[in-house]
Enzyme design. Structure first.
Site, mmCIF file in Angstrom:
data_model
loop_
_atom_site.group_PDB
_atom_site.id
_atom_site.type_symbol
_atom_site.label_atom_id
_atom_site.label_comp_id
_atom_site.label_asym_id
_atom_site.label_seq_id
_atom_site.Cartn_x
_atom_site.Cartn_y
_atom_site.Cartn_z
ATOM 1 N N ASP A 43 0.850 -1.199 0.000
ATOM 2 C CA ASP A 43 0.000 0.000 0.000
ATOM 3 C C ASP A 43 0.887 1.250 0.000
ATOM 4 O O ASP A 43 1.727 1.425 0.884
ATOM 5 C CB ASP A 43 -0.888 0.013 1.254
ATOM 6 C CG ASP A 43 -1.816 1.214 1.227
ATOM 7 O OD1 ASP A 43 -2.857 1.137 0.553
ATOM 8 O OD2 ASP A 43 -1.479 2.241 1.857
ATOM 9 N N TYR A 48 3.351 10.023 0.651
ATOM 10 C CA TYR A 48 4.299 9.396 1.591
ATOM 11 C C TYR A 48 5.754 9.730 1.226
ATOM 12 O O TYR A 48 6.651 9.519 2.040
ATOM 13 C CB TYR A 48 4.107 7.875 1.657
ATOM 14 C CG TYR A 48 2.734 7.411 2.112
ATOM 15 C CD1 TYR A 48 1.830 8.288 2.705
ATOM 16 C CD2 TYR A 48 2.337 6.086 1.945
ATOM 17 C CE1 TYR A 48 0.562 7.858 3.107
ATOM 18 C CE2 TYR A 48 1.075 5.651 2.352
ATOM 19 C CZ TYR A 48 0.193 6.546 2.924
ATOM 20 O OH TYR A 48 -1.054 6.104 3.306
ATOM 21 N N LYS A 77 -2.417 6.370 -4.040
ATOM 22 C CA LYS A 77 -3.491 7.339 -3.746
ATOM 23 C C LYS A 77 -3.208 8.709 -4.362
ATOM 24 O O LYS A 77 -2.070 9.172 -4.358
ATOM 25 C CB LYS A 77 -3.649 7.486 -2.224
ATOM 26 C CG LYS A 77 -3.758 6.140 -1.520
ATOM 27 C CD LYS A 77 -3.986 6.225 -0.037
ATOM 28 C CE LYS A 77 -3.761 4.858 0.603
ATOM 29 N NZ LYS A 77 -2.380 4.602 0.998
ATOM 30 N N HIS A 110 -7.316 10.091 -1.941
ATOM 31 C CA HIS A 110 -6.746 9.934 -0.593
ATOM 32 C C HIS A 110 -7.629 10.523 0.518
ATOM 33 O O HIS A 110 -7.773 9.932 1.581
ATOM 34 C CB HIS A 110 -5.348 10.577 -0.563
ATOM 35 C CG HIS A 110 -4.446 10.004 0.476
ATOM 36 N ND1 HIS A 110 -3.084 9.905 0.304
ATOM 37 C CD2 HIS A 110 -4.695 9.505 1.708
ATOM 38 C CE1 HIS A 110 -2.551 9.359 1.388
ATOM 39 N NE2 HIS A 110 -3.499 9.113 2.259
#
Ligand code: A2P
Length: 313
Positions: A43, A48, A77, A110
């Site tokens: 994931d 990130y 996302k 997201h």
């Protein structure tokens, strides 16, 4: 491993590796270790800041012959500053370039929160775009078109409440297949689960072991008495109990770890079976605690509040 089955017969492994807060210098080893351990579901998210390193590790695993691309499930996302129909294609292309992949298995919106295109993280109310100006249904058209182009095999959302989903439902051709939200024994999300089951939306649990606890450590899944008791009785770890509980409810889990032993331990949670009585004991904890509280989207003069996002106002 148990899988979540989609209408087109694709199957998503019920347990995957989370990469939120995995530092770029650690995530390469974590992903490669996880794939060697047997993980087939990773994931990710653009925000990130580590998709390039994740992509390097996936490439290395493929090169070493450990896994084939078609046997991996990769989720990413769309970040909040890429809402809007025309912004989805460039965003997914950047993610695919970083991950060094031709397609994603699943692409999620997201947050139901829109930021101006040049703002990655907000510092004031004016950095946001209200959903009344840029509705999710507009962004969703972009999601549907990258799906139709084959850049992702499935599309869904994250951090959406049932009202957000109801609003989107009639305005979408391809319905959201997954909603990824915080779920763990201290936040069971029973109502959202019931709604999702009715709509045929699969839930994925983020922070399934409580995101490492809160700052004060006053509330922790890993120190909860019920969880500790069950872990002792079943000769496994508290984290494994928390993961097994979600999986028993057919909710997929994406525990984050960059530690070899914990990556292996979390994977082995798939072997922990809970009886109906044990599941009920966890259900009876009956708390509603969010570790990811959404207050970071609240700014003076801004259009979003945590209560609005969670649908509790
Ligand atoms: P680490 O990466 O050092 O293992 P979540 O996925 O719920 O957000 O939780 C992630 C946090 O929990 C991270 O701080 C991670 O640290 C830690 N963690 C991951 N797996 C375990 C485990 N099996 N036992 C205890 N802590 C864990």
């Amino acid at each position: 491993m148990k899988t979540i089955k989609f209408k087109n017969h694709d199957e998503m492994p019920i347990l995957g590796l989370g990469t939120f807060r995995s530092q770029p210098n650690e995530v390469y080893d974590a992903v490669l270790t996880a794939i060697k351990e047997g993980y087939r579901h990773i994931d990710c998210a653009a925000i990130y800041g580590n998709e390039s390193e994740v992509g390097d590790a996936i490439q290395e695993a493929i090169k070493q012959g450990i896994v084939k691309r078609e046997n991996l499930w990769v989720t990413s996302k769309l970040w909040n500053n890429s809402h809007g129909q025309e912004n989805v294609l460039p965003a997914i292309k950047k993610t695919l370039e970083d991950l060094k992949l031709d397609y994603l298995d699943l692409y999620l919106v997201h947050w139901p929160v829109a930021l101006k295109h040049d703002i990655e993280m907000p510092s004031k109310g004016d950095d946001f775009i209200p959903l009344s100006e840029l509705p999710i249904s507009e962004t969703w058209k972009g999601m549907e078109s990258v799906l139709n182009e084959g850049l992702t095999r499935h599309i869904g959302v994250s951090n959406f409440n049932s009202k957000d989903l109801e609003n989107l439902w009639d305005k979408s051709n391809h319905k959201p297949e997954v909603n990824q939200v915080e779920i763990h024994p201290l936040l069971p999300q029973n109502e959202l689960l019931e709604f999702s089951n009715q709509k045929g939306i699969h839930l994925t649990a983020y922070a399934p072991i409580g995101s490492g606890g809160n700052a004060e450590k006053s509330i922790s899944i890993l120190e909860n008495q019920t969880i500790l008791k069950l872990a002792e009785e079943k000769n496994c770890s508290p984290a494994q109990i928390a993961l097994a509980w979600n999986m028993a409810r057919n909710i997929s889990v994406i525990p984050k770890s960059t530690n070899k032993k914990r990556i292996a331990q979390n994977f082995n949670a798939t072997a922990v079976e809970l009886s109906n009585e044990e599941i009920k004991e966890i259900d009876d904890i009956n708390l509603s605690h969010r570790f990811i509280d959404g207050k970071f989207w609240e700014f003076e003069g801004g259009p979003y509040t945590a209560e609005g996002i969670w649908g509790t106002k």
